[in-house]
Design a protein around this motif. Sequence first.
Motif, PDB file in Angstrom:
ATOM      1  N   ALA A 192       0.797  -1.121   0.090  1.00 10.71           N
ATOM      2  CA  ALA A 192      -0.198  -0.079  -0.068  1.00 10.71           C
ATOM      3  C   ALA A 192       0.829   1.348  -0.078  1.00 10.71           C
ATOM      4  O   ALA A 192       1.955   1.240   0.411  1.00 10.71           O
ATOM      5  N   ARG A 193       0.473   2.361  -0.710  1.00 12.84           N
ATOM      6  CA  ARG A 193       1.241   3.650  -0.420  1.00 12.84           C
ATOM      7  C   ARG A 193       0.213   4.735  -0.278  1.00 12.84           C
ATOM      8  O   ARG A 193      -1.001   4.776  -0.646  1.00 12.84           O
ATOM      9  N   ARG A 194       0.745   5.776  -0.107  1.00 15.21           N
ATOM     10  CA  ARG A 194       0.043   7.015   0.251  1.00 15.21           C
ATOM     11  C   ARG A 194      -0.360   7.490  -1.180  1.00 15.21           C
ATOM     12  O   ARG A 194       0.195   7.301  -2.286  1.00 15.21           O
ATOM     13  N   GLY A 195      -1.810   7.728  -1.175  1.00 14.43           N
ATOM     14  CA  GLY A 195      -2.271   8.368  -2.343  1.00 14.43           C
ATOM     15  C   GLY A 195      -2.957   7.129  -3.217  1.00 14.43           C
ATOM     16  O   GLY A 195      -3.940   7.205  -3.805  1.00 14.43           O
ATOM     17  N   GLN A 196      -2.899   5.866  -2.871  1.00 20.09           N
ATOM     18  CA  GLN A 196      -3.609   4.466  -3.230  1.00 20.09           C
ATOM     19  C   GLN A 196      -5.147   4.588  -2.583  1.00 20.09           C
ATOM     20  O   GLN A 196      -5.244   4.718  -1.500  1.00 20.09           O
ATOM     21  N   LEU A 197      -5.666   3.968  -3.384  1.00 17.82           N
ATOM     22  CA  LEU A 197      -7.190   3.914  -3.146  1.00 17.82           C
ATOM     23  C   LEU A 197      -7.288   2.798  -2.064  1.00 17.82           C
ATOM     24  O   LEU A 197      -6.646   1.734  -2.002  1.00 17.82           O
ATOM     25  N   THR A 198      -8.242   3.328  -0.955  1.00 14.86           N
ATOM     26  CA  THR A 198      -8.358   2.189   0.047  1.00 14.86           C
ATOM     27  C   THR A 198      -9.523   1.016  -0.711  1.00 14.86           C
ATOM     28  O   THR A 198      -9.940   1.449  -1.870  1.00 14.86           O
ATOM     29  N   PRO A 199      -9.534  -0.215  -0.052  1.00 18.45           N
ATOM     30  CA  PRO A 199     -10.586  -1.150  -0.629  1.00 18.45           C
ATOM     31  C   PRO A 199     -11.951  -0.644  -0.947  1.00 18.45           C
ATOM     32  O   PRO A 199     -12.513  -1.077  -1.827  1.00 18.45           O
ATOM     33  N   ASN A 200     -12.340   0.154  -0.470  1.00 19.40           N
ATOM     34  CA  ASN A 200     -13.696   0.859  -0.605  1.00 19.40           C
ATOM     35  C   ASN A 200     -13.749   1.698  -1.769  1.00 19.40           C
ATOM     36  O   ASN A 200     -14.770   2.353  -2.132  1.00 19.40           O
ATOM     37  N   ALA A 201     -12.392   2.107  -2.424  1.00 19.88           N
ATOM     38  CA  ALA A 201     -12.340   2.992  -3.608  1.00 19.88           C
ATOM     39  C   ALA A 201     -12.930   4.283  -3.431  1.00 19.88           C
ATOM     40  O   ALA A 201     -13.099   5.160  -4.688  1.00 19.88           O
ATOM     41  N   THR A 202     -13.127   4.676  -2.374  1.00 21.23           N
ATOM     42  CA  THR A 202     -13.758   6.261  -2.222  1.00 21.23           C
ATOM     43  C   THR A 202     -12.557   7.311  -1.343  1.00 21.23           C
ATOM     44  O   THR A 202     -12.896   8.415  -1.384  1.00 21.23           O
ATOM     45  N   ARG A 203     -11.758   6.483  -0.754  1.00 22.24           N
ATOM     46  CA  ARG A 203     -10.938   7.218   0.097  1.00 22.24           C
ATOM     47  C   ARG A 203      -9.314   6.842  -0.389  1.00 22.24           C
ATOM     48  O   ARG A 203      -9.123   5.870  -1.140  1.00 22.24           O
ATOM     49  N   THR A 204      -8.361   7.580  -0.051  1.00 17.92           N
ATOM     50  CA  THR A 204      -7.007   7.073  -0.271  1.00 17.92           C
ATOM     51  C   THR A 204      -6.153   6.995   1.115  1.00 17.92           C
ATOM     52  O   THR A 204      -6.828   7.503   2.012  1.00 17.92           O
ATOM     53  N   PHE A 205      -5.272   6.050   1.088  1.00 13.28           N
ATOM     54  CA  PHE A 205      -4.092   6.049   2.103  1.00 13.28           C
ATOM     55  C   PHE A 205      -3.354   7.267   2.489  1.00 13.28           C
ATOM     56  O   PHE A 205      -2.846   7.567   1.510  1.00 13.28           O
ATOM     57  N   THR A 206      -3.311   7.692   3.583  1.00 15.15           N
ATOM     58  CA  THR A 206      -2.427   8.845   3.843  1.00 15.15           C
ATOM     59  C   THR A 206      -1.274   8.575   5.143  1.00 15.15           C
ATOM     60  O   THR A 206      -0.536   9.256   4.977  1.00 15.15           O
ATOM     61  N   ASP A 207      -1.479   7.632   5.830  1.00 20.95           N
ATOM     62  CA  ASP A 207      -0.403   7.126   6.747  1.00 20.95           C
ATOM     63  C   ASP A 207      -0.406   5.822   6.922  1.00 20.95           C
ATOM     64  O   ASP A 207      -1.708   5.260   6.939  1.00 20.95           O
ATOM     65  N   PHE A 208       0.535   5.238   7.816  1.00 19.76           N
ATOM     66  CA  PHE A 208       0.708   3.870   8.045  1.00 19.76           C
ATOM     67  C   PHE A 208       1.502   3.507   9.324  1.00 19.76           C
ATOM     68  O   PHE A 208       2.481   4.264   9.636  1.00 19.76           O
ATOM     69  N   GLU A 209       0.971   2.608  10.084  1.00 20.63           N
ATOM     70  CA  GLU A 209       1.967   2.131  11.482  1.00 20.63           C
ATOM     71  C   GLU A 209       2.429   0.920  10.849  1.00 20.63           C
ATOM     72  O   GLU A 209       2.243   0.318   9.627  1.00 20.63           O
ATOM     73  N   ASP A 210       3.427   0.383  11.721  1.00 17.60           N
ATOM     74  CA  ASP A 210       4.216  -0.648  11.298  1.00 17.60           C
ATOM     75  C   ASP A 210       3.386  -2.015  11.187  1.00 17.60           C
ATOM     76  O   ASP A 210       2.392  -2.255  11.922  1.00 17.60           O
ATOM     77  N   PRO A 211       3.644  -2.713  10.051  1.00 18.04           N
ATOM     78  CA  PRO A 211       2.695  -4.112   9.688  1.00 18.04           C
ATOM     79  C   PRO A 211       3.073  -5.190  10.570  1.00 18.04           C
ATOM     80  O   PRO A 211       4.008  -5.287  11.026  1.00 18.04           O
ATOM     81  N   ALA A 212       2.188  -6.077  10.479  1.00 18.80           N
ATOM     82  CA  ALA A 212       2.522  -7.499  10.937  1.00 18.80           C
ATOM     83  C   ALA A 212       2.227  -8.471   9.752  1.00 18.80           C
ATOM     84  O   ALA A 212       1.769  -8.034   8.632  1.00 18.80           O
ATOM     85  N   ILE A 213       2.967  -9.512  10.013  1.00 24.08           N
ATOM     86  CA  ILE A 213       2.933 -10.675   8.739  1.00 24.08           C
ATOM     87  C   ILE A 213       3.029 -11.920   9.433  1.00 24.08           C
ATOM     88  O   ILE A 213       3.456 -12.324  10.451  1.00 24.08           O
ATOM     89  N   ASN A 214       2.286 -13.016   8.730  1.00 27.20           N
ATOM     90  CA  ASN A 214       1.993 -14.055   9.320  1.00 27.20           C
ATOM     91  C   ASN A 214       2.713 -15.171   8.392  1.00 27.20           C
ATOM     92  O   ASN A 214       3.314 -14.876   7.359  1.00 27.20           O
ATOM     93  N   LEU A 215       2.588 -16.699   8.590  1.00 27.81           N
ATOM     94  CA  LEU A 215       3.415 -17.561   8.014  1.00 27.81           C
ATOM     95  C   LEU A 215       2.904 -17.513   6.293  1.00 27.81           C
ATOM     96  O   LEU A 215       3.432 -18.107   5.573  1.00 27.81           O
ATOM     97  N   LYS A 216       1.467 -17.084   6.258  1.00 26.96           N
ATOM     98  CA  LYS A 216       1.187 -17.399   4.756  1.00 26.96           C
ATOM     99  C   LYS A 216       1.520 -16.116   3.973  1.00 26.96           C
ATOM    100  O   LYS A 216       1.265 -15.855   2.885  1.00 26.96           O
ATOM    101  N   GLY A 217       2.286 -14.974   4.561  1.00 26.04           N
ATOM    102  CA  GLY A 217       2.572 -13.860   4.086  1.00 26.04           C
ATOM    103  C   GLY A 217       1.454 -12.802   3.983  1.00 26.04           C
ATOM    104  O   GLY A 217       1.739 -11.979   3.354  1.00 26.04           O
ATOM    105  N   GLN A 218       0.445 -13.080   4.706  1.00 23.79           N
ATOM    106  CA  GLN A 218      -0.624 -12.098   4.821  1.00 23.79           C
ATOM    107  C   GLN A 218      -0.184 -10.813   5.719  1.00 23.79           C
ATOM    108  O   GLN A 218       0.464 -11.097   6.875  1.00 23.79           O
ATOM    109  N   VAL A 219      -0.304  -9.782   5.357  1.00 20.15           N
ATOM    110  CA  VAL A 219       0.061  -8.407   5.934  1.00 20.15           C
ATOM    111  C   VAL A 219      -0.960  -7.724   6.398  1.00 20.15           C
ATOM    112  O   VAL A 219      -1.842  -7.391   5.717  1.00 20.15           O
ATOM    113  N   ALA A 220      -0.948  -7.374   7.875  1.00 17.57           N
ATOM    114  CA  ALA A 220      -1.976  -6.655   8.658  1.00 17.57           C
ATOM    115  C   ALA A 220      -1.521  -5.391   9.018  1.00 17.57           C
ATOM    116  O   ALA A 220      -0.362  -5.348   9.189  1.00 17.57           O
TER     117      ALA A 220
END
Length: 375
Positions: free
Chosen positions: A333-361
């Motif tokens: 994900a990146r600043r300016g990219q559309l969020t999943p609802n496609a009506t807003r954009t990402f503006t900032d992020f906290e540190d992510p988490a990742i599991n064995l499947k490579g899923q990123v929260a």
Amino acid sequence: PVVNHAGQVAFKAELAGTSGDFADDELVLRWEVGGLVGVFREGDELPDESGLYGTIFEEIGMSEEGRVLMRCLVTGASGGRTAGVFLSDVGDGDPVELARKGDDLDGPELNEFLSAQISDTGGVALLASFVRPTGRGIFAIEPGSPLEPVAVTMEPTPGENGVFSAFRGSPSLSPLGAIGFSANLSGTSGGFDDDVGLFLGGAGSPVVEITREGEPSGGNGSFGSELGEPTLNANGQMAFFTRFMAGTTGGAGDNIALYRADNASTTFVEIARKGSPPPDGNGFFSDFRNPALNDPGQLAFVADLFATSGSFNDNRGIYFAPGGPLPILLRVARRGQLTPNATRTFTDFEDPAINLKGQVAFLATDSSGADGIYL
């Protein structure tokens, strides 16, 4: 938020319009298939009925079984026991108090809990201060065992080239209970040129040095005077960033990098570096935050960028490294990219988490100012 290999996500939330106002407006939740489960709530009674859960700190941990770890202040307690670290049960059982302000350390007493981490198997690592005498230490708690010191200020480092003077950030816990940490040192042979290091220890295990300031990175330059909080996996790999590297080809233009240490730290793999472009070619990396690392060796991390087409509007993102010997990166994900609802954009992020499947929260803020948790 934190995510385990089963896909459960645990996080802290704040509520509005509660009956107790600021006395019960914080809680810890666990999301799983079927919905949200309440785990801890400010104002609820402690397991031993000696007080109430107070302000909950942001840092939350979760084991593979879904046990949730939190640290918080305590209200209504006697004897100054006004902070603690608690672990939930898997089902409907009572939580367990793991450590409390005022606990005796065979002389010194625990004072503040600065960080708490939990492994997949339920082992816990604490960074805590103590009094009488004053100092700080990293402690391990294995399931069913008492608290055990791993490293304490003013104790010598492995090889006795200096003593621990401070711990930088939070310790990291591998899925199997190994503890990695970054530390400032004093009394080293190189003075200011080798007074920061990365170390590995654990319950019942001696502390070993992984690397320190001034040692070669195996590529472009030597490790710098800032070594970030390491992240560990079950296969002995460690991920970390370093700043102010010496001897790089680009000087100040490429003196920050993100690494993964492989093969018991004998090999360092460069994941990303200041001055290199992101996957889409828009701009160049300028800095990195603490990475998340899973057992297959995949990384997720927040990075800042410069010279981007959108300036401040697209100069931060979350990136994924699939693992292996080559530094391949993918954008999450990146600043300016559309969020999943496609009506807003990402503006900032906290540190992510990742599991064995490579899923990123990750926790992100969108263009409306709202915060959301994304997977």
